[in-house]
Structures are given as C-alpha cells and as structure tokens.
Design a protein around this motif. Sequence first.
Motif, PDB file in Angstrom:
ATOM      1  N   ILE A 218      39.886  13.092  17.747  1.00  0.00           N
ATOM      2  CA  ILE A 218      41.040  12.182  17.792  1.00  0.00           C
ATOM      3  C   ILE A 218      41.587  12.112  16.372  1.00  0.00           C
ATOM      4  O   ILE A 218      40.927  11.603  15.471  1.00  0.00           O
ATOM      5  CB  ILE A 218      40.638  10.798  18.320  1.00  0.00           C
ATOM      6  N   TRP A 219      42.798  12.649  16.183  1.00  0.00           N
ATOM      7  CA  TRP A 219      43.341  12.853  14.850  1.00  0.00           C
ATOM      8  C   TRP A 219      44.501  11.900  14.533  1.00  0.00           C
ATOM      9  O   TRP A 219      45.471  12.287  13.876  1.00  0.00           O
ATOM     10  CB  TRP A 219      43.800  14.305  14.712  1.00  0.00           C
ATOM     11  N   TRP A 220      44.395  10.667  14.997  1.00  0.00           N
ATOM     12  CA  TRP A 220      45.439   9.682  14.712  1.00  0.00           C
ATOM     13  C   TRP A 220      45.647   9.512  13.203  1.00  0.00           C
ATOM     14  O   TRP A 220      44.794   9.865  12.387  1.00  0.00           O
ATOM     15  CB  TRP A 220      45.032   8.329  15.291  1.00  0.00           C
ATOM     16  N   ASP A 221      46.786   8.908  12.850  1.00  0.00           N
ATOM     17  CA  ASP A 221      47.077   8.591  11.446  1.00  0.00           C
ATOM     18  C   ASP A 221      46.079   7.602  10.863  1.00  0.00           C
ATOM     19  O   ASP A 221      45.914   7.533   9.637  1.00  0.00           O
ATOM     20  CB  ASP A 221      48.489   8.007  11.319  1.00  0.00           C
ATOM     21  N   ILE A 222      45.452   6.833  11.719  1.00  0.00           N
ATOM     22  CA  ILE A 222      44.364   5.953  11.310  1.00  0.00           C
ATOM     23  C   ILE A 222      43.434   5.824  12.504  1.00  0.00           C
ATOM     24  O   ILE A 222      43.893   5.815  13.654  1.00  0.00           O
ATOM     25  CB  ILE A 222      44.881   4.567  10.843  1.00  0.00           C
ATOM     26  N   ARG A 223      42.142   5.755  12.244  1.00  0.00           N
ATOM     27  CA  ARG A 223      41.182   5.718  13.345  1.00  0.00           C
ATOM     28  C   ARG A 223      39.889   5.055  12.880  1.00  0.00           C
ATOM     29  O   ARG A 223      39.608   5.021  11.676  1.00  0.00           O
ATOM     30  CB  ARG A 223      40.870   7.135  13.832  1.00  0.00           C
ATOM     31  N   PRO A 224      39.092   4.546  13.818  1.00  0.00           N
ATOM     32  CA  PRO A 224      37.730   4.166  13.462  1.00  0.00           C
ATOM     33  C   PRO A 224      36.955   5.458  13.189  1.00  0.00           C
ATOM     34  O   PRO A 224      36.976   6.385  14.006  1.00  0.00           O
ATOM     35  CB  PRO A 224      37.204   3.465  14.720  1.00  0.00           C
ATOM     36  N   SER A 225      36.313   5.542  12.054  1.00  0.00           N
ATOM     37  CA  SER A 225      35.585   6.764  11.745  1.00  0.00           C
ATOM     38  C   SER A 225      34.471   6.989  12.748  1.00  0.00           C
ATOM     39  O   SER A 225      33.776   6.050  13.152  1.00  0.00           O
ATOM     40  CB  SER A 225      34.996   6.681  10.329  1.00  0.00           C
ATOM     41  N   ALA A 226      34.287   8.249  13.143  1.00  0.00           N
ATOM     42  CA  ALA A 226      33.194   8.596  14.043  1.00  0.00           C
ATOM     43  C   ALA A 226      31.874   8.770  13.297  1.00  0.00           C
ATOM     44  O   ALA A 226      30.822   8.867  13.926  1.00  0.00           O
ATOM     45  CB  ALA A 226      33.533   9.884  14.791  1.00  0.00           C
ATOM     46  N   LYS A 227      31.929   8.802  11.964  1.00  0.00           N
ATOM     47  CA  LYS A 227      30.735   9.071  11.163  1.00  0.00           C
ATOM     48  C   LYS A 227      30.266   7.872  10.351  1.00  0.00           C
ATOM     49  O   LYS A 227      29.082   7.765  10.031  1.00  0.00           O
ATOM     50  CB  LYS A 227      31.015  10.242  10.209  1.00  0.00           C
ATOM     51  N   PHE A 228      31.201   6.994   9.994  1.00  0.00           N
ATOM     52  CA  PHE A 228      30.873   5.892   9.091  1.00  0.00           C
ATOM     53  C   PHE A 228      31.404   4.571   9.658  1.00  0.00           C
ATOM     54  O   PHE A 228      32.331   4.577  10.468  1.00  0.00           O
ATOM     55  CB  PHE A 228      31.496   6.129   7.711  1.00  0.00           C
ATOM     56  N   PRO A 229      30.859   3.434   9.217  1.00  0.00           N
ATOM     57  CA  PRO A 229      31.392   2.137   9.662  1.00  0.00           C
ATOM     58  C   PRO A 229      32.656   1.771   8.882  1.00  0.00           C
ATOM     59  O   PRO A 229      32.694   0.820   8.110  1.00  0.00           O
ATOM     60  CB  PRO A 229      30.236   1.181   9.361  1.00  0.00           C
ATOM     61  N   THR A 230      33.700   2.544   9.105  1.00  0.00           N
ATOM     62  CA  THR A 230      34.940   2.401   8.344  1.00  0.00           C
ATOM     63  C   THR A 230      36.145   2.562   9.259  1.00  0.00           C
ATOM     64  O   THR A 230      36.044   3.075  10.370  1.00  0.00           O
ATOM     65  CB  THR A 230      35.049   3.488   7.250  1.00  0.00           C
ATOM     66  N   ILE A 231      37.298   2.123   8.745  1.00  0.00           N
ATOM     67  CA  ILE A 231      38.558   2.602   9.289  1.00  0.00           C
ATOM     68  C   ILE A 231      39.087   3.632   8.302  1.00  0.00           C
ATOM     69  O   ILE A 231      38.999   3.452   7.084  1.00  0.00           O
ATOM     70  CB  ILE A 231      39.580   1.472   9.556  1.00  0.00           C
ATOM     71  N   GLU A 232      39.632   4.704   8.846  1.00  0.00           N
ATOM     72  CA  GLU A 232      40.001   5.869   8.054  1.00  0.00           C
ATOM     73  C   GLU A 232      41.498   6.120   8.189  1.00  0.00           C
ATOM     74  O   GLU A 232      41.978   6.462   9.265  1.00  0.00           O
ATOM     75  CB  GLU A 232      39.212   7.083   8.552  1.00  0.00           C
ATOM     76  N   GLN A 233      42.236   5.938   7.081  1.00  0.00           N
ATOM     77  CA  GLN A 233      43.653   6.266   7.132  1.00  0.00           C
ATOM     78  C   GLN A 233      43.803   7.742   6.787  1.00  0.00           C
ATOM     79  O   GLN A 233      43.228   8.239   5.831  1.00  0.00           O
ATOM     80  CB  GLN A 233      44.487   5.355   6.220  1.00  0.00           C
ATOM     81  N   ARG A 234      44.631   8.421   7.589  1.00  0.00           N
ATOM     82  CA  ARG A 234      44.761   9.866   7.493  1.00  0.00           C
ATOM     83  C   ARG A 234      46.221  10.323   7.397  1.00  0.00           C
ATOM     84  O   ARG A 234      46.505  11.515   7.459  1.00  0.00           O
ATOM     85  CB  ARG A 234      44.140  10.506   8.745  1.00  0.00           C
ATOM     86  N   ILE A 235      47.130   9.366   7.230  1.00  0.00           N
ATOM     87  CA  ILE A 235      48.547   9.712   7.258  1.00  0.00           C
ATOM     88  C   ILE A 235      49.013  10.377   5.972  1.00  0.00           C
ATOM     89  O   ILE A 235      49.976  11.143   5.973  1.00  0.00           O
ATOM     90  CB  ILE A 235      49.413   8.463   7.548  1.00  0.00           C
ATOM     91  N   THR A 236      48.329  10.127   4.866  1.00  0.00           N
ATOM     92  CA  THR A 236      48.868  10.506   3.568  1.00  0.00           C
ATOM     93  C   THR A 236      48.681  11.988   3.254  1.00  0.00           C
ATOM     94  O   THR A 236      47.670  12.592   3.577  1.00  0.00           O
ATOM     95  CB  THR A 236      48.223   9.680   2.444  1.00  0.00           C
ATOM     96  N   ASP A 237      49.690  12.545   2.589  1.00  0.00           N
ATOM     97  CA  ASP A 237      49.551  13.844   1.946  1.00  0.00           C
ATOM     98  C   ASP A 237      48.532  13.711   0.818  1.00  0.00           C
ATOM     99  O   ASP A 237      48.273  12.601   0.324  1.00  0.00           O
ATOM    100  CB  ASP A 237      50.888  14.288   1.350  1.00  0.00           C
TER     101      ASP A 237
END
Length: 376
Positions: A218-237
């Motif tokens: 699941i490659w959303w711009d932000i997601r609950p990480s599947a590996k760590f207890p984090t939220i992961e923002q992924r939108i940025t260059d």
Amino acid sequence: MPSRPAFTLGIEEEYLIVDRATRDLVRKPDPGFMESCRKRVGDRVSNEYMQCQAEIGTRPHARMSDNKDELLELRTAVSEAAAEFGYAPIASSTHPFAKWRAQTHTRKERYDMLRSDMGQTARRLLICGMHNHVGIEQPDLRIDLMNQVVYFLPHLLAFSCSSPFWEGEDTSLTSYRLTVFDALPRTGMPDRLSSHGEYRRLVDQLTKSGCIEDATKIWWDIRPSAKFPTIEQRITDVCSTLDDAISIASTFQSLVAFLFRLRSNNQSWRIYPPTLVSENRWRAQRYGSKGKLVDFGKGELVETSALTEELIEIVGDDAEELGCLEFVEGLRRIIGRGNSAERQRDLYKRELQSGANESEALAKVVDHLVAEFLPD
C-alpha cells in the motif's frame, strides 16, 4: 486520552548514482561501491529498485539535530564510497536526462515480482523520494493523526519538489516523480479510516484475495508503517540539500505533535474530502513553492509563501518543544530561493541563455545537484 507519543523521527532518502565524467546514471555500479558504503555505515544503506539507486535510513531520534548529524554522516559515506569508483550521488527525484529504458533493476525477489506484476509502470520507476517516520506507539492514534495531517501533505510536497525534468525534457511540473509513481495502484491520498482495526480489515481483504502480499504494497502518500510503530509520510520528493530535507522533516514532526496537542484539548483539524486535498496535491506538483494552494478555510487560492508563514506560526510552540524550531523556520529559505526543481530549472534556463545547447545545460544541472548533495 492516549499518553503523549515519543514523536521520534527517522528519515529515509533515495539517491541516484551518476558517472562523474558523463553525468549519466551508472547503469550497473561496481559491486564494490555498495560494499564500500556498508563498510562505512552498515545496513543503514541498501540497494533500491534500480541498480543506479541507493537508499539510506537514519535511526529514530527524538531531537532533529541528531537526525541532521546522522543524515550528514550517511550522505558523506555514500559520497565518499561513490568517489572511489568515479561516481557521485545526487538527491533528485528524477535525473535531468537519463533514459529509464537504459536502466536495470536490482535482482531481489521483491523487485522481480514488482516488475512482473506491474509491467511497464514498474519498469519506468526511475524516481527517488524521501520518507519520514514519526513514532506513534498507539495504533488507533496513528490512524487519527494520519487522517488529520493529510491536509498538510501538499504543503510538504511544494517545499520538496526536485523533479522538473524527465528524459531531457522540461516537464513544466516541479514534481514529475508523482506522475510516474501514480501509475501504480494504491497510491495517492489514503482512505479516511475510523480506526486501526478498519485499516487492518482493509489490508486483510487485499491480502486474502491475493491482490497484495502484505501492507508494504500500500503506497499511499502517508500510511501506518508495516515495519515500525510510526506513521510514514511518503509524498515528498528527495531534497537535493541536507538543510531542505531537515526543514521538511522537522515540519512534519511538528505538525504531528501539534495535531496531538489539539486532540489533548478535545479539538481536531478539520478533515476535508480527498478530492479537495488532491487538488492542492496537484497544484504543489505543478507549481511548487512559487505557486498557490487553496486555503479551504477561506475558500480561496493563497500564495504558498503566505501559507508558509501561517504554518510556521501554527507549529511554532510544538517545534520549540521538540527542539527543531530553527529547522522549521528554514522553510523561509526554501520559499526565498525556490525548491530544488525551481533552482534546477533556473540554472538550465541561464545556461541556455549563455549559449549552451540543451545537452550541455542539462549536464550543468547534474553538476549543480552533485555540488548540493553535501553542505559546503
């Protein structure tokens, strides 16, 4: 009321490896390059989808100054290892003129499956990004804060854009990377979710039906990480300079802390329909830090520079508590001189005006990106 999260932050960056002589990408780097990287920093550096890429990841830190120190260490290690082979890393989400058809993917089972499943949409993934992980221990709280921080993702994108060129052409966009990435499924803005349980049910439905193997697909711009207890923002260059990367990561960390503080006061940021937030995503992708975004509270387009001042004011107290206010205020530097894409495009135009041909001007852009990779 949930207890205050740790708000630790980790940074992941993806780099392109170029040949110093030709300025083109190194199609198949010498195996010794990655060995040299790992001798310096261990498993904090790894291969990425394309062989011409490398990925680094910091440890989680509570203080952004520690993240900055480690990110500098990692960038330096990759740069020094690359120099041994006549290479250089650049932190740009696309290469100014390289051809994706000329590249080869890294032979790993995961990447082999991606290439097989996604066809040409995966084969042209000659793009790099920056991901930020903020530590949120409580699963339901992760979902709640993720829902709210979505509003600000286009702002972060506007600051980070570093991909104006694609295969030697000026795309007129500041983040062409998203155009490439959005061809994959399960990208873009996340679904609005009521709980972590609902998120798990969504993932389970996709896995049980055989659509995906696990939540990492699941490659959303932000997601609950599947590996760590984090939220992961992924939108940025990925940012061509370390300082820009730290400013954006600090802003994301501070935004999450701000939204938690609102929740502690029985308040929340208004959640807007994905179509509206996606409109700002597009505007950031197209116009970058020099454009306008919609202020949905006012119902009008507002200069990104003005929204930046509002953003700094909004998160100021939380940034100060986290010890990163000076880095958040670095957003003003990005607004003043432009994001990486805007600086690349300005240099390209100046070179053409000075008499260079297109190939020469693009080579100068690569030189510029090599020079920006490490601080002076």
